[in-house]
Design an enzyme around this catalytic site. Structure first.
Site, mmCIF file in Angstrom:
data_model
loop_
_atom_site.group_PDB
_atom_site.id
_atom_site.type_symbol
_atom_site.label_atom_id
_atom_site.label_comp_id
_atom_site.label_asym_id
_atom_site.label_seq_id
_atom_site.Cartn_x
_atom_site.Cartn_y
_atom_site.Cartn_z
ATOM 1 N N ARG A 79 4.542 5.623 8.057
ATOM 2 C CA ARG A 79 3.646 6.740 8.299
ATOM 3 C C ARG A 79 2.313 6.031 8.783
ATOM 4 N NH1 ARG A 79 2.443 9.821 3.962
ATOM 5 N NH2 ARG A 79 3.707 8.755 2.470
ATOM 6 N N TYR B 70 -9.668 3.888 -6.756
ATOM 7 C CA TYR B 70 -9.327 3.581 -5.492
ATOM 8 C C TYR B 70 -10.365 2.356 -5.089
ATOM 9 C CZ TYR B 70 -8.056 4.041 -0.550
ATOM 10 O OH TYR B 70 -7.779 3.852 0.923
ATOM 11 N N SER B 71 -11.620 2.539 -5.373
ATOM 12 C CA SER B 71 -12.615 1.913 -4.798
ATOM 13 C C SER B 71 -12.339 0.417 -5.932
ATOM 14 C CB SER B 71 -14.084 2.291 -5.376
ATOM 15 O OG SER B 71 -14.441 3.467 -4.644
ATOM 16 N N LYS C 222 -9.582 -1.518 -4.078
ATOM 17 C CA LYS C 222 -9.752 -2.020 -2.844
ATOM 18 C C LYS C 222 -10.906 -3.104 -2.845
ATOM 19 C CE LYS C 222 -7.199 0.760 -0.164
ATOM 20 N NZ LYS C 222 -5.962 0.038 0.275
HETATM 21 P P1 NDP Z 1 -0.471 7.334 4.318
HETATM 22 O O1 NDP Z 1 -0.476 8.025 3.102
HETATM 23 O O2 NDP Z 1 -0.348 7.838 5.612
HETATM 24 O O3 NDP Z 1 0.738 6.362 4.418
HETATM 25 C C1 NDP Z 1 1.255 5.484 3.148
HETATM 26 C C2 NDP Z 1 2.265 4.452 3.459
HETATM 27 O O4 NDP Z 1 2.170 3.721 2.272
HETATM 28 C C3 NDP Z 1 3.695 5.127 3.663
HETATM 29 O O5 NDP Z 1 4.201 4.462 4.547
HETATM 30 C C4 NDP Z 1 4.141 5.243 2.278
HETATM 31 O O6 NDP Z 1 5.482 5.180 2.300
HETATM 32 C C5 NDP Z 1 3.620 3.852 1.876
HETATM 33 N N1 NDP Z 1 3.869 3.798 0.381
HETATM 34 C C6 NDP Z 1 3.037 4.435 -0.725
HETATM 35 N N2 NDP Z 1 3.238 3.999 -1.851
HETATM 36 C C7 NDP Z 1 4.010 2.831 -1.626
HETATM 37 C C8 NDP Z 1 4.695 2.215 -2.609
HETATM 38 N N3 NDP Z 1 4.465 2.151 -4.121
HETATM 39 N N4 NDP Z 1 5.712 1.131 -2.103
HETATM 40 C C9 NDP Z 1 5.883 0.902 -0.873
HETATM 41 N N5 NDP Z 1 5.414 1.873 0.061
HETATM 42 C C10 NDP Z 1 4.352 2.688 -0.362
HETATM 43 O O7 NDP Z 1 -1.687 6.143 4.373
HETATM 44 P P2 NDP Z 1 -2.597 5.658 5.341
HETATM 45 O O8 NDP Z 1 -1.787 5.316 6.559
HETATM 46 O O9 NDP Z 1 -3.631 6.594 5.641
HETATM 47 O O10 NDP Z 1 -3.312 4.317 4.682
HETATM 48 C C11 NDP Z 1 -2.616 3.143 4.918
HETATM 49 C C12 NDP Z 1 -3.699 1.919 4.318
HETATM 50 O O11 NDP Z 1 -4.894 2.016 4.913
HETATM 51 C C13 NDP Z 1 -3.898 2.370 2.748
HETATM 52 O O12 NDP Z 1 -3.642 1.062 2.205
HETATM 53 C C14 NDP Z 1 -4.890 3.032 2.380
HETATM 54 O O13 NDP Z 1 -5.566 2.831 1.304
HETATM 55 C C15 NDP Z 1 -5.898 2.539 3.567
HETATM 56 N N6 NDP Z 1 -6.925 3.054 4.080
HETATM 57 C C16 NDP Z 1 -6.615 4.500 4.751
HETATM 58 C C17 NDP Z 1 -7.884 5.167 5.130
HETATM 59 C C18 NDP Z 1 -7.538 6.574 5.878
HETATM 60 O O14 NDP Z 1 -8.700 7.340 6.166
HETATM 61 N N7 NDP Z 1 -6.284 7.065 5.991
HETATM 62 C C19 NDP Z 1 -9.144 4.917 4.821
HETATM 63 C C20 NDP Z 1 -9.298 3.697 4.225
HETATM 64 C C21 NDP Z 1 -8.178 2.698 3.937
HETATM 65 P P3 NDP Z 1 6.481 6.607 2.119
HETATM 66 O O15 NDP Z 1 6.388 7.216 3.652
HETATM 67 O O16 NDP Z 1 7.896 6.055 1.642
HETATM 68 O O17 NDP Z 1 5.975 7.293 1.149
#
Ligand code: NDP
Length: 241
Positions: free
Chosen positions: A12, A153-154, A157
């Site tokens: 996602r 989270y901070s 990261k």
């Molecule tokens: P989403 O919540 O939209 O998607 C999270 C994704 O990570 C999914 O594919 C989920 O899989 C997967 N995931 C979560 N936990 C695990 C786990 N334990 N093992 C394997 N896969 C896992 O997140 P974003 O796309 O928004 O974020 C992506 C990255 O960007 C993250 O590191 C986030 O911290 C960082 N980020 C995002 C921001 C934002 O505004 N969106 C801002 C700053 C940083 P599943 O679908 O199976 O649950």
């Protein structure tokens, strides 16, 4: 030559956009995710519809043994990765005085420990393959300047940024670059529950970023043009900081 790249959390949001962008560059994309199989299948279908190739590789990035087993088997099946994107992440917010230990642990394990869990099994094979490579981590504006309600989270990261910079120094002579992309607020499930109007007031561009705008930077870092960029943290945040 087709090169294999692994993207954690590619079912996602930002991870999916990165998977689609790297597949369009000609890489074979390993799509990691935790449990959302339907969404991961959609990522794969999007890649294949555009003529790219990929495959599903579900495991929990917070589980060291599960990650090692899955990655070792995957490398046995298809060979060494040329690139890895440590993208999977979670939030579990709360003001520090009332933040549970469980929330602290869950966020640190998924966002920070995953750096070790994902990269430790794959880095030595990358070095031994002598082909160079790319590693990108997804940090956050929160890791650079902090964010109220997100000490966990901070911390994760900010730790990821330190680990990224150190690994960059270790791998520079091997022509493996290691950089971090620090998004601001990006449209995805992660921010869907946040008050949008308040967020917009904080962002100079007055809009959220798109996953594709983050993926564009990752794709650049994976390109030949970016071969001399390593150890950097690059923000994609609409002017937020
Ligand atoms: P989403 O919540 O939209 O998607 C999270 C994704 O990570 C999914 O594919 C989920 O899989 C997967 N995931 C979560 N936990 C695990 C786990 N334990 N093992 C394997 N896969 C896992 O997140 P974003 O796309 O928004 O974020 C992506 C990255 O960007 C993250 O590191 C986030 O911290 C960082 N980020 C995002 C921001 C934002 O505004 N969106 C801002 C700053 C940083 P599943 O679908 O199976 O649950």
């Amino acid at each position: 030559m087709t090169t294999r790249v692994l993207i954690s959390g590619a079912s996602r949001g930002i991870g999916r956009a990165i998977a689609v962008a790297l597949a369009a560059q000609g890489h074979e994309v390993g799509i990691n995710y935790l449990s959302n199989h339907t969404a991961a299948q959609e990522t794969l279908a999007t890649i294949q519809a555009a003529g790219g190739s990929g495959y599903l590789l579900p495991f929990d990035v917070a589980d060291r043994e599960a990650a090692k087993a899955a990655l070792t088997q995957d490398m046995k099946n298809g060979g060494v990765y040329w690139g890895v994107v440590c993208n999977a992440g979670v939030t579990a917010d709360g003001l520090f005085p009332v933040l549970s230990g469980d929330k602290w642990d869950r966020v640190l394990r998924t966002n920070l420990d995953a750096f070790y869990n994902l990269l430790h099994p794959v880095v030595m094979p990358m070095v031994q393959a002598r082909r160079g490579g790319r590693i990108v981590t997804l940090s956050s504006v929160a890791g650079l300047v902090g964010n109220s309600g997100q000490t966990n989270y901070s911390a994760a990261k900010a730790g990821l940024i330190g680990a990224t910079k150190s690994l960059a120094q270790e791998l520079a002579r091997r022509n493996i670059t290691v950089n971090s992309v620090a998004p601001g607020f990006i449209e995805s499930d992660m921010v869907a529950h946040l008050p949008k109007e308040e967020l917009l007031q904080r962002i100079p561009m007055r809009r959220l970023g798109t996953p594709e705008e983050v993926a564009g930077l990752v794709a650049y870092l994976f390109s030949a043009s970016a071969a001399y960029i390593t150890g950097q943290v690059i923000s994609v945040n609409g002017g937020l900081i």
